[in-house]
Design a protein around this motif. Sequence first.
Motif, PDB file in Angstrom:
ATOM      1  N   HIS A 177      19.645  27.348   0.946  1.00 54.24           N
ATOM      2  CA  HIS A 177      19.117  26.343   0.021  1.00 54.24           C
ATOM      3  C   HIS A 177      20.067  26.242  -1.174  1.00 54.24           C
ATOM      4  O   HIS A 177      20.254  27.214  -1.912  1.00 54.24           O
TER       5      HIS A 177
ATOM      6  N   GLU B 263      19.464  27.344  -4.954  1.00 53.38           N
ATOM      7  CA  GLU B 263      19.133  28.756  -5.180  1.00 53.38           C
ATOM      8  C   GLU B 263      20.451  29.514  -5.385  1.00 53.38           C
ATOM      9  O   GLU B 263      20.967  30.168  -4.473  1.00 53.38           O
TER      10      GLU B 263
ATOM     11  N   ARG C 219      17.858  21.741  -1.825  1.00 57.03           N
ATOM     12  CA  ARG C 219      17.138  22.511  -0.806  1.00 57.03           C
ATOM     13  C   ARG C 219      17.391  21.943   0.603  1.00 57.03           C
ATOM     14  O   ARG C 219      17.248  22.653   1.594  1.00 57.03           O
TER      15      ARG C 219
ATOM     16  N   HIS D 243      17.928  34.084  -0.715  1.00 56.68           N
ATOM     17  CA  HIS D 243      17.175  32.969  -1.314  1.00 56.68           C
ATOM     18  C   HIS D 243      16.779  33.265  -2.750  1.00 56.68           C
ATOM     19  O   HIS D 243      16.861  34.391  -3.228  1.00 56.68           O
ATOM     20  N   GLU D 244      16.268  32.192  -3.398  1.00 56.96           N
ATOM     21  CA  GLU D 244      15.561  32.327  -4.666  1.00 56.96           C
ATOM     22  C   GLU D 244      14.283  31.514  -4.553  1.00 56.96           C
ATOM     23  O   GLU D 244      14.158  30.631  -3.691  1.00 56.96           O
TER      24      GLU D 244
END
Length: 383
Positions: free
Chosen positions: A83, A86, A148, A215-216
């Motif tokens: 994404h 992130e 994203r 990820h975040e």
Amino acid sequence: MMKKNTITGAICLVLALAIATVTGINFIELKNPGDIIPGPGVSEVHMLSEYFDGIAGTNGDTEIYVMQGKKPGGKVLILGGTHGNEPSGYMSAITFIENAVVDEGTVYVIPYTNRSGMTHNDAQEASPQYIHFSNKDGAVRTFRYGSRATNPIDQWPDPDVYVHAASGQTLSGSETRNINRAYPGVENGNLTEKVAYAITQMIKAENVNLTFDLHEASPEYPVINATVSHEKGMSVASVGLMELQFAGISMALEPSPVNLHGLTHRELGDYTDTIPLLMETANASQGRLRGATNEALALTGIDKAYEKSAELGMLYVPYDENGHPIEERVGRHLQGIIEYTKSYSEQYADAPVSFSNVPGYAELFTDSDGSDLGGARLGQYLN
Ligand SMILES: [Zn+2]
């Protein structure tokens, strides 16, 4: 009269060409997610399309940095940029590429997993176009803050309902461009499905033992400061998690839900021999409760609205005036890769992977007095 019109026309034409040139250059520049300067550990750079030529020549094709150890061993894959909004995910992958030296086994790093998603922003989110770091020589390194999802230029329109090909699971149409709902991928599918397919093929072809997906998430999202593991990774993850606690990192361990499809931690575990682990850090700049959205928010996480939200008990991470700087978030990811790889290598001693020179949580975050957090300290680990 004719002459005057000709002059006006010529001026308009020159102006139009000038505008087209400036915006055209800008458009081409936006397609570059950020140059990477390989460190001493990188032995080869390949393209993902070498494993599936269905993505050759598209904006979905992406670099694989191969870091081969002196001694034989197992295989680890690091996926950053699943994404594009992130940044700790791809900055951790890039920091690994620019610093790590592999001793045993091989590490593959794909910093921009959904490369198309790195070429645009999410509409109406006010995201910054770029993040910047001053590197160890004082030069500016520029990386995109992406989206994203796959760029609509590469895949459009979205259907009303997204049907995950392998399971029949249905989701909102916009998830059609989310690569972390597309695994194990589809050979003759849309671009997002094809890239997911290529990654699955690569894992099979190289017999990757352990895969990290970085990820975040928003601070108000329940799965945060967490590792999500496929059931076959639980013993590796639980031992690694204890080591992370000793390193001062509070980390939750979540089992991958068996009925949630398309995600790395489910499908890569089901469809290949790899152990997939997904990690999440707290990124205020993608949250829903955030204040002003800009590069500083992405790099420092300092946000009055999130401080207030924490006081009201609305968050799943602690939040104070120090925010969650990029050094803390990248430090968590890299320390996670260090500890889980050690844990894997102890449990699968016939195919170990070991490496050195990767900055961890202490080097990036807790050793700082705070004055250089928010990008300056991470920049010292970039070439
Ligand atoms: Zn994500």
